[in-house]
Design a protein around this motif. Sequence first.
Motif, PDB file in Angstrom:
ATOM      1  N   LYS A 160     -10.180   0.424  -6.245  1.00  0.00           N
ATOM      2  CA  LYS A 160      -9.421   0.199  -5.145  1.00  0.00           C
ATOM      3  C   LYS A 160      -8.652  -1.317  -5.682  1.00  0.00           C
ATOM      4  CE  LYS A 160     -11.657   4.063  -1.991  1.00  0.00           C
ATOM      5  NZ  LYS A 160     -11.955   3.844  -0.101  1.00  0.00           N
ATOM      6  N   LEU A 161      -7.071  -0.948  -4.717  1.00  0.00           N
ATOM      7  CA  LEU A 161      -7.149  -1.696  -4.502  1.00  0.00           C
ATOM      8  C   LEU A 161      -6.152  -2.669  -3.246  1.00  0.00           C
ATOM      9  CD1 LEU A 161      -6.281  -4.812  -6.731  1.00  0.00           C
ATOM     10  CD2 LEU A 161      -4.041  -3.399  -6.473  1.00  0.00           C
ATOM     11  N   GLY A 162      -6.276  -3.384  -2.251  1.00  0.00           N
ATOM     12  CA  GLY A 162      -5.261  -3.475  -1.927  1.00  0.00           C
ATOM     13  C   GLY A 162      -5.583  -2.667  -0.338  1.00  0.00           C
ATOM     14  N   SER A 163      -6.783  -2.296  -0.342  1.00  0.00           N
ATOM     15  CA  SER A 163      -7.697  -1.973   0.432  1.00  0.00           C
ATOM     16  C   SER A 163      -8.339  -2.253   2.304  1.00  0.00           C
ATOM     17  CB  SER A 163      -8.875  -1.117   0.126  1.00  0.00           C
ATOM     18  OG  SER A 163      -9.381  -0.106   1.718  1.00  0.00           O
ATOM     19  N   THR A 164      -6.599  -2.005   3.094  1.00  0.00           N
ATOM     20  CA  THR A 164      -6.597  -2.145   4.240  1.00  0.00           C
ATOM     21  C   THR A 164      -7.396  -1.874   5.774  1.00  0.00           C
ATOM     22  OG1 THR A 164      -5.079  -2.116   4.894  1.00  0.00           O
ATOM     23  CG2 THR A 164      -5.060  -3.844   3.983  1.00  0.00           C
ATOM     24  N   TRP A 165      -8.055  -1.870   6.522  1.00  0.00           N
ATOM     25  CA  TRP A 165      -8.217  -0.922   8.038  1.00  0.00           C
ATOM     26  C   TRP A 165      -7.385  -0.216   7.789  1.00  0.00           C
ATOM     27  CZ3 TRP A 165      -5.201  -0.725  11.961  1.00  0.00           C
ATOM     28  CH2 TRP A 165      -5.112  -0.832  12.588  1.00  0.00           C
TER      29      TRP A 165
END
Length: 326
Positions: A111-116
């Motif tokens: 994954k890339l750029g994962s946020t809550w």
Amino acid sequence: MAKALIEHNIQVDFLFSGRKPEHFFDMECFGEYRVQAGMTFATHSGRVNVPQTVRQNCSLSLLKDIQALDLSCYDLVLNDFEPVSAWAARRQGVPSIGISHQAALTHPVPKLGSTWFNELLLNYFAPVDVALGCHWHHFGFPILPPFVEVDASPIEHTHQILVYLPFEEADAIAAFFKPFTDYQFLVYHAKQPTAPLADHILWHSFNRDGFKQHLATCGGVIGNAGFELASEALTLGKKLLVKPLIGQFEQLSNVAALQLLGAGDSMMSLDTGVVKRWLKAASPNPIAYPQVGDALVKWICSGQWQHTAPLCDDLWSQVKLPDTWR
């Protein structure tokens, strides 16, 4: 999926959302399908426009569509990350199975750029009872291979490049490929450029049959980082260069997976240097993914919906992945 469901005599009604009715095409196999507004991203020049996305999705129409959708006559809802039918099934207690690429991202895959916020979106945008993800590799989790329907061709025009960059401006695409006169670019886009096209750039409105024919015979694919086109390119053994929709978590994660597997190249902007290097690269070997739809329909008919691992293991046992992917 539609063909497999028909072949097994399963009665299905289709509901689509996220686009205006006039923006759907090649839909004959779905019969008298329904369209709801749903939710979608607003984009501009290859990026997600966050304020516009919030404005166009914050309305009561989605809630009204969920409340109005009567599922009392259905045994099961099959859901491809679609919010109206998913939430309606949950409200009405109808069993639901999610089958989507997004469901694969609930596992610790690349994954890339994962946020809550993205994790919240994955879990609550279209909640289902059983979630089955699909990806190019199982990464050690109960994930399905991709659904692919393509026709291989014995002919390959190595200097013909298929281009599908729907989130870029038409004029920007035409100007970007103008200097690459040694190649022919077959561009599919919803809008026409305003300036005259160079002779080596052929522009097409979207047509599924024409697109599949060019995909089968081209020497490479330059596209966004959506899951379906990349899956088709890998299956046909086409070299792949992707430019993700900036701000779209799923596409950024697809870039991460392609890079980890060494299955494709990427660029974050229309980069001349990247394209020059990529055009000289060799094509990979094709990957023969199995017919997932047929196996999945048989699994659905069995009613053993909580047991996903045997289905996934059986399908992956039929795939010979590149040695470099191991």
